[in-house]
Design a protein around this motif. Structure first.
Motif, PDB file in Angstrom:
ATOM      1  N   THR A  47       0.849  -1.185   0.000  1.00  0.00           N
ATOM      2  CA  THR A  47       0.000   0.000   0.000  1.00  0.00           C
ATOM      3  C   THR A  47       0.891   1.244   0.000  1.00  0.00           C
ATOM      4  OG1 THR A  47      -0.065   0.212   2.405  1.00  0.00           O
ATOM      5  CG2 THR A  47      -1.727  -1.233   1.390  1.00  0.00           C
ATOM      6  N   ALA A  48       0.291   2.369  -0.279  1.00  0.00           N
ATOM      7  CA  ALA A  48       1.032   3.631  -0.236  1.00  0.00           C
ATOM      8  C   ALA A  48       1.586   3.869   1.162  1.00  0.00           C
ATOM      9  CB  ALA A  48       0.129   4.780  -0.671  1.00  0.00           C
ATOM     10  N   ASP A  49       0.810   3.534   2.192  1.00  0.00           N
ATOM     11  CA  ASP A  49       1.280   3.708   3.572  1.00  0.00           C
ATOM     12  C   ASP A  49       2.495   2.834   3.859  1.00  0.00           C
ATOM     13  OD1 ASP A  49      -0.585   5.638   4.255  1.00  0.00           O
ATOM     14  OD2 ASP A  49      -2.052   4.163   4.973  1.00  0.00           O
ATOM     15  N   ASP A  50       2.506   1.589   3.351  1.00  0.00           N
ATOM     16  CA  ASP A  50       3.664   0.715   3.535  1.00  0.00           C
ATOM     17  C   ASP A  50       4.908   1.317   2.904  1.00  0.00           C
ATOM     18  OD1 ASP A  50       2.142  -1.220   4.840  1.00  0.00           O
ATOM     19  OD2 ASP A  50       1.811  -2.396   3.013  1.00  0.00           O
ATOM     20  N   ILE A  51       4.758   1.856   1.716  1.00  0.00           N
ATOM     21  CA  ILE A  51       5.891   2.456   1.006  1.00  0.00           C
ATOM     22  C   ILE A  51       6.396   3.693   1.750  1.00  0.00           C
ATOM     23  CG2 ILE A  51       6.573   3.616  -1.132  1.00  0.00           C
ATOM     24  CD1 ILE A  51       4.542   1.705  -2.553  1.00  0.00           C
ATOM     25  N   LEU A  52       5.481   4.544   2.183  1.00  0.00           N
ATOM     26  CA  LEU A  52       5.878   5.754   2.917  1.00  0.00           C
ATOM     27  C   LEU A  52       6.530   5.414   4.252  1.00  0.00           C
ATOM     28  CD1 LEU A  52       2.837   8.061   2.119  1.00  0.00           C
ATOM     29  CD2 LEU A  52       5.165   8.201   1.178  1.00  0.00           C
ATOM     30  N   ASP A  53       6.030   4.386   4.939  1.00  0.00           N
ATOM     31  CA  ASP A  53       6.656   3.948   6.195  1.00  0.00           C
ATOM     32  C   ASP A  53       8.080   3.459   5.951  1.00  0.00           C
ATOM     33  OD1 ASP A  53       4.379   4.554   7.640  1.00  0.00           O
ATOM     34  OD2 ASP A  53       3.649   2.477   7.702  1.00  0.00           O
ATOM     35  N   SER A  54       8.274   2.729   4.875  1.00  0.00           N
ATOM     36  CA  SER A  54       9.597   2.226   4.528  1.00  0.00           C
ATOM     37  C   SER A  54      10.561   3.379   4.244  1.00  0.00           C
ATOM     38  CB  SER A  54       9.493   1.301   3.309  1.00  0.00           C
ATOM     39  OG  SER A  54      10.754   0.880   2.890  1.00  0.00           O
ATOM     40  N   ILE A  55      10.092   4.377   3.534  1.00  0.00           N
ATOM     41  CA  ILE A  55      10.917   5.554   3.240  1.00  0.00           C
ATOM     42  C   ILE A  55      11.254   6.300   4.529  1.00  0.00           C
ATOM     43  CG2 ILE A  55      10.934   7.820   2.109  1.00  0.00           C
ATOM     44  CD1 ILE A  55       9.220   6.497  -0.129  1.00  0.00           C
ATOM     45  N   ALA A  56      10.283   6.423   5.414  1.00  0.00           N
ATOM     46  CA  ALA A  56      10.524   7.114   6.690  1.00  0.00           C
ATOM     47  C   ALA A  56      11.572   6.374   7.513  1.00  0.00           C
ATOM     48  CB  ALA A  56       9.221   7.239   7.471  1.00  0.00           C
ATOM     49  N   ARG A  57      11.508   5.036   7.555  1.00  0.00           N
ATOM     50  CA  ARG A  57      12.510   4.258   8.291  1.00  0.00           C
ATOM     51  C   ARG A  57      13.893   4.454   7.681  1.00  0.00           C
ATOM     52  NH1 ARG A  57       8.445   0.465   7.999  1.00  0.00           N
ATOM     53  NH2 ARG A  57       9.556  -0.694   6.367  1.00  0.00           N
ATOM     54  N   TYR A  58      13.956   4.454   6.363  1.00  0.00           N
ATOM     55  CA  TYR A  58      15.233   4.658   5.679  1.00  0.00           C
ATOM     56  C   TYR A  58      15.810   6.040   5.999  1.00  0.00           C
ATOM     57  CZ  TYR A  58      18.597   5.432   1.958  1.00  0.00           C
ATOM     58  OH  TYR A  58      19.726   5.739   1.262  1.00  0.00           O
ATOM     59  N   CYS A  59      14.973   7.050   5.933  1.00  0.00           N
ATOM     60  CA  CYS A  59      15.436   8.415   6.235  1.00  0.00           C
ATOM     61  C   CYS A  59      15.946   8.525   7.656  1.00  0.00           C
ATOM     62  CB  CYS A  59      14.325   9.429   5.965  1.00  0.00           C
ATOM     63  SG  CYS A  59      13.951   9.639   4.215  1.00  0.00           S
ATOM     64  N   THR A  60      15.250   7.909   8.573  1.00  0.00           N
ATOM     65  CA  THR A  60      15.679   7.919   9.982  1.00  0.00           C
ATOM     66  C   THR A  60      17.039   7.243  10.116  1.00  0.00           C
ATOM     67  OG1 THR A  60      13.394   7.896  10.759  1.00  0.00           O
ATOM     68  CG2 THR A  60      15.094   7.164  12.316  1.00  0.00           C
ATOM     69  N   ARG A  61      17.172   6.080   9.465  1.00  0.00           N
ATOM     70  CA  ARG A  61      18.418   5.336   9.538  1.00  0.00           C
ATOM     71  C   ARG A  61      19.599   6.119   8.971  1.00  0.00           C
ATOM     72  NH1 ARG A  61      17.085   0.857   6.730  1.00  0.00           N
ATOM     73  NH2 ARG A  61      18.379   1.336   4.937  1.00  0.00           N
ATOM     74  N   ILE A  62      19.429   6.759   7.832  1.00  0.00           N
ATOM     75  CA  ILE A  62      20.558   7.484   7.246  1.00  0.00           C
ATOM     76  C   ILE A  62      20.856   8.775   7.992  1.00  0.00           C
ATOM     77  CG2 ILE A  62      20.290   6.424   4.974  1.00  0.00           C
ATOM     78  CD1 ILE A  62      19.125   9.105   3.996  1.00  0.00           C
ATOM     79  N   ASN A  63      19.845   9.395   8.578  1.00  0.00           N
ATOM     80  CA  ASN A  63      20.086  10.623   9.353  1.00  0.00           C
ATOM     81  C   ASN A  63      20.826  10.336  10.649  1.00  0.00           C
ATOM     82  OD1 ASN A  63      18.988  12.427   7.530  1.00  0.00           O
ATOM     83  ND2 ASN A  63      16.935  12.279   8.404  1.00  0.00           N
ATOM     84  N   GLU A  64      20.581   9.163  11.229  1.00  0.00           N
ATOM     85  CA  GLU A  64      21.243   8.802  12.484  1.00  0.00           C
ATOM     86  C   GLU A  64      22.658   8.291  12.270  1.00  0.00           C
ATOM     87  OE1 GLU A  64      18.542   6.071  14.298  1.00  0.00           O
ATOM     88  OE2 GLU A  64      17.152   7.651  14.881  1.00  0.00           O
ATOM     89  N   SER A  65      23.025   7.988  11.053  1.00  0.00           N
ATOM     90  CA  SER A  65      24.352   7.426  10.791  1.00  0.00           C
ATOM     91  C   SER A  65      25.446   8.488  10.797  1.00  0.00           C
ATOM     92  CB  SER A  65      24.369   6.690   9.455  1.00  0.00           C
ATOM     93  OG  SER A  65      24.249   7.599   8.395  1.00  0.00           O
ATOM     94  N   ARG A  66      25.063   9.763  10.713  1.00  0.00           N
ATOM     95  CA  ARG A  66      26.005  10.900  10.731  1.00  0.00           C
ATOM     96  C   ARG A  66      26.963  10.898   9.540  1.00  0.00           C
ATOM     97  NH1 ARG A  66      23.784  14.305  14.427  1.00  0.00           N
ATOM     98  NH2 ARG A  66      23.253  13.138  16.280  1.00  0.00           N
ATOM     99  N   HIS A  67      26.541  10.343   8.427  1.00  0.00           N
ATOM    100  CA  HIS A  67      27.399  10.339   7.219  1.00  0.00           C
ATOM    101  C   HIS A  67      27.002  11.435   6.297  1.00  0.00           C
ATOM    102  CE1 HIS A  67      29.715   6.701   7.870  1.00  0.00           C
ATOM    103  NE2 HIS A  67      28.627   6.186   8.398  1.00  0.00           N
TER     104      HIS A  67
END
Length: 67
Positions: A47-67
């Protein structure tokens, strides 16, 4: 349309060795003919919500990596 190009990349470009533009063109046209012989609609499995949730998790992960 993007899904079609992904299919083209997976089935013809990554697996193929093209020595000329003409050979690449022939391979692409062959794929088009094959797909047109038995056309099937693309069916989304998420669903669109599943895709948006996946993108949000990815964004969180890359923002926390400090790269």
């Amino acid at each position: 349309m993007e899904r079609w190009f992904a299919e083209l990349t997976t089935k013809k470009l990554r697996r193929g060795a093209h020595r000329s533009v003409q050979q690449l063109n022939a391979d692409i046209r062959s794929l088009i003919e094959t797909l047109n012989d038995n056309p099937r609609p693309f069916v989304w499995t998420k669903t669109a919500d599943d895709i948006l949730d996946s993108i949000a998790r990815y964004c969180t992960r890359i923002n926390e990596s400090r790269h």
